[in-house]
Design a protein around this motif. Structure first.
Motif, short mmCIF file in Angstrom:
data_model
loop_
_atom_site.label_atom_id
_atom_site.label_comp_id
_atom_site.label_asym_id
_atom_site.label_seq_id
_atom_site.Cartn_x
_atom_site.Cartn_y
_atom_site.Cartn_z
N ALA A 1 0.81 -1.21 0.00
CA ALA A 1 0.00 0.00 0.00
C ALA A 1 0.85 1.27 0.00
CB ALA A 1 -0.93 0.00 1.20
N GLY A 2 2.11 1.10 -0.43
CA GLY A 2 2.97 2.26 -0.54
C GLY A 2 3.26 2.88 0.82
N ASP A 3 3.24 4.21 0.87
CA ASP A 3 3.56 4.94 2.09
C ASP A 3 2.34 5.17 2.97
OD1 ASP A 3 5.52 6.30 3.66
OD2 ASP A 3 4.67 8.21 3.00
N LEU A 4 1.17 4.76 2.50
CA LEU A 4 -0.06 5.05 3.24
C LEU A 4 -0.08 4.44 4.64
CD1 LEU A 4 -2.78 6.51 3.07
CD2 LEU A 4 -3.76 4.40 2.15
N HIS A 6 2.30 3.93 6.75
CA HIS A 6 3.14 4.76 7.63
C HIS A 6 2.41 6.05 8.00
CE1 HIS A 6 6.56 6.93 9.25
NE2 HIS A 6 6.34 7.90 8.39
N ARG A 7 1.73 6.66 7.05
CA ARG A 7 1.01 7.90 7.33
C ARG A 7 -0.16 7.64 8.30
NH1 ARG A 7 2.56 12.00 3.84
NH2 ARG A 7 3.78 11.32 2.05
N VAL A 8 -0.81 6.48 8.14
CA VAL A 8 -1.91 6.15 9.05
C VAL A 8 -1.38 5.93 10.46
CG1 VAL A 8 -3.69 4.45 9.59
CG2 VAL A 8 -3.36 5.20 7.22
N PHE A 9 -0.29 5.16 10.59
CA PHE A 9 0.29 4.92 11.92
C PHE A 9 0.71 6.23 12.58
CE2 PHE A 9 1.47 0.55 10.23
CZ PHE A 9 0.50 -0.10 10.98
N THR A 10 1.30 7.13 11.80
CA THR A 10 1.73 8.41 12.35
C THR A 10 0.54 9.22 12.84
OG1 THR A 10 3.68 8.47 10.92
CG2 THR A 10 2.94 10.56 11.85
N ALA A 11 -0.50 9.29 12.02
CA ALA A 11 -1.69 10.06 12.40
C ALA A 11 -2.37 9.45 13.62
CB ALA A 11 -2.67 10.12 11.23
N PHE A 12 -2.42 8.10 13.68
CA PHE A 12 -3.05 7.45 14.81
C PHE A 12 -2.25 7.72 16.09
CE2 PHE A 12 -3.85 3.79 17.61
CZ PHE A 12 -5.23 3.81 17.66
N GLY A 13 -0.92 7.68 15.99
CA GLY A 13 -0.08 7.97 17.15
C GLY A 13 -0.26 9.39 17.65
N GLU A 14 -0.47 10.32 16.73
CA GLU A 14 -0.70 11.70 17.14
C GLU A 14 -2.07 11.87 17.77
OE1 GLU A 14 -0.14 13.71 13.47
OE2 GLU A 14 2.07 13.71 13.59
N ARG A 15 -3.06 11.12 17.27
CA ARG A 15 -4.42 11.22 17.80
C ARG A 15 -4.55 10.54 19.16
NH1 ARG A 15 -9.19 11.26 14.75
NH2 ARG A 15 -7.89 12.38 13.24
N GLN A 145 7.11 1.56 -8.85
CA GLN A 145 7.65 2.82 -8.34
C GLN A 145 8.44 2.62 -7.06
OE1 GLN A 145 3.86 4.63 -7.86
NE2 GLN A 145 3.52 4.96 -10.04
N ASP A 146 8.00 1.68 -6.23
CA ASP A 146 8.60 1.53 -4.90
C ASP A 146 9.73 0.50 -4.86
OD1 ASP A 146 6.68 3.33 -4.03
OD2 ASP A 146 5.30 1.77 -3.35
N TYR A 147 9.71 -0.46 -5.81
CA TYR A 147 10.65 -1.57 -5.69
C TYR A 147 11.29 -1.95 -7.03
CZ TYR A 147 8.11 -2.22 -1.30
OH TYR A 147 7.52 -2.03 -0.08
N HIS A 191 -7.53 12.49 2.81
CA HIS A 191 -6.58 13.60 2.71
C HIS A 191 -5.53 13.33 1.63
CE1 HIS A 191 -2.92 15.88 3.82
NE2 HIS A 191 -3.78 16.83 4.13
N GLU A 192 -5.01 12.11 1.60
CA GLU A 192 -3.99 11.76 0.61
C GLU A 192 -4.58 11.75 -0.80
OE1 GLU A 192 -0.48 10.98 1.41
OE2 GLU A 192 -1.37 12.25 2.96
N ALA A 193 -5.83 11.34 -0.92
CA ALA A 193 -6.48 11.35 -2.23
C ALA A 193 -6.63 12.77 -2.76
CB ALA A 193 -7.84 10.66 -2.14
N LYS A 194 -7.06 13.68 -1.89
CA LYS A 194 -7.21 15.07 -2.31
C LYS A 194 -5.87 15.69 -2.70
CE LYS A 194 -11.33 16.03 0.45
NZ LYS A 194 -11.90 16.77 1.62
N ALA A 195 -4.79 15.24 -2.03
CA ALA A 195 -3.46 15.75 -2.33
C ALA A 195 -2.82 15.06 -3.52
CB ALA A 195 -2.56 15.60 -1.11
N GLY A 196 -3.50 14.05 -4.08
CA GLY A 196 -2.97 13.34 -5.24
C GLY A 196 -1.80 12.43 -4.92
N ARG A 197 -1.72 11.93 -3.68
CA ARG A 197 -0.58 11.12 -3.27
C ARG A 197 -0.89 9.63 -3.16
NH1 ARG A 197 0.86 15.78 0.25
NH2 ARG A 197 -0.41 14.86 1.90
N LEU A 198 -2.10 9.21 -3.54
CA LEU A 198 -2.41 7.79 -3.49
C LEU A 198 -2.01 7.12 -4.80
CD1 LEU A 198 -5.93 7.50 -1.83
CD2 LEU A 198 -3.70 7.03 -0.81
N PRO A 199 -1.47 5.89 -4.74
CA PRO A 199 -1.27 5.14 -5.98
C PRO A 199 -2.63 4.84 -6.62
CG PRO A 199 -0.13 4.12 -4.13
CD PRO A 199 -1.05 5.15 -3.55
N GLY A 200 -2.66 4.73 -7.91
CA GLY A 200 -3.89 4.32 -8.58
C GLY A 200 -5.02 5.29 -8.33
#
Length: 212
Positions: A1-4, A6-15, A145-147, A191-200
């Protein structure tokens, strides 16, 4: 799932900074990443997989053929799945036939069995088998892209169903932390979809699939 993730874990840790999470990595011997056995409560997965599970779709993306660079089809701009059906295919472990068949393109074979080669249990094994010419296989497009790997060609397969990345958890599970994690994942996905950072393509989620 790419970098997603990691971003979820980071956001959850902040919340929820006091939440205690254990992280586990699973090979492809378990398509559910520990959910069916109860080893995990929530996991990032690639449906279709078997099990009494609920899913939060994250995004979908095309699938590509993984070929040795010297393969006769490696230089094509894209392929039809029919171009690949007579090849020897590396296969996923037999523990989840639904998952295994999806990555063997079984729905395109008119009930004819695939010519199967080695069993691959990780992305690294998949690449090593491709480099050795032991068999072809399929992968999500984001792998390119990732590997990326010298000696391997990734060729789009234009008429295959896309692969979906999703967050999954056992159906009927009543765990407040899981509900909160799913809610955070949905927010990060949007948020990532709106920023255009999701694969596919971002997943379109029906109301029944949204976390409560």
């Amino acid at each position: 799932a790419g970098d997603l993730p990691h971003r979820v874990f980071t956001a959850f840790g902040e919340r929820l900074p006091d939440a205690d999470l254990d992280y586990h990595y699973f090979t492809w011997t378990d398509s559910s990443a520990g959910l069916r056995s109860g080893a995990t409560h929530i996991a990032f997965v690639r449906p279709p997989i078997t099990g009494e599970l609920e899913f939060l779709p994250l995004f979908s993306e095309p699938r590509v053929a993984v070929l040795p660079a010297g393969h006769p089809l490696a230089g094509e701009p894209d392929l039809s799945v029919a171009d690949l059906l007579d090849e020897v295919w590396c296969q996923l472990p037999a523990g989840d036939p639904v998952w295994r068949d999806f990555w063997l393109a079984a729905e395109h074979r008119d009930a004819q069995p695939a010519k199967t080669g080695p069993v691959m249990t990780s992305l690294e094994e998949q690449f090593q088998y491709a480099l050795a010419g032991a068999g072809i296989s399929l992968a999500p497009q984001s792998v390119t892209q990732d590997y990326g790997r010298p000696g391997i060609a990734f060729v789009p397969v234009r008429d295959l169903e896309p692969s979906m990345a999703a967050l999954a958890w056992p159906r009927g599970q009543d765990n407040p932390l899981v509900r909160q994690f799913v809610a955070v994942a949905a927010e990060v996905r949007d948020h990532e979809a709106k920023a255009g950072r999701l694969p596919g393509r971002a997943a379109k989620v029906a109301p029944s699939q949204r976390p409560q």
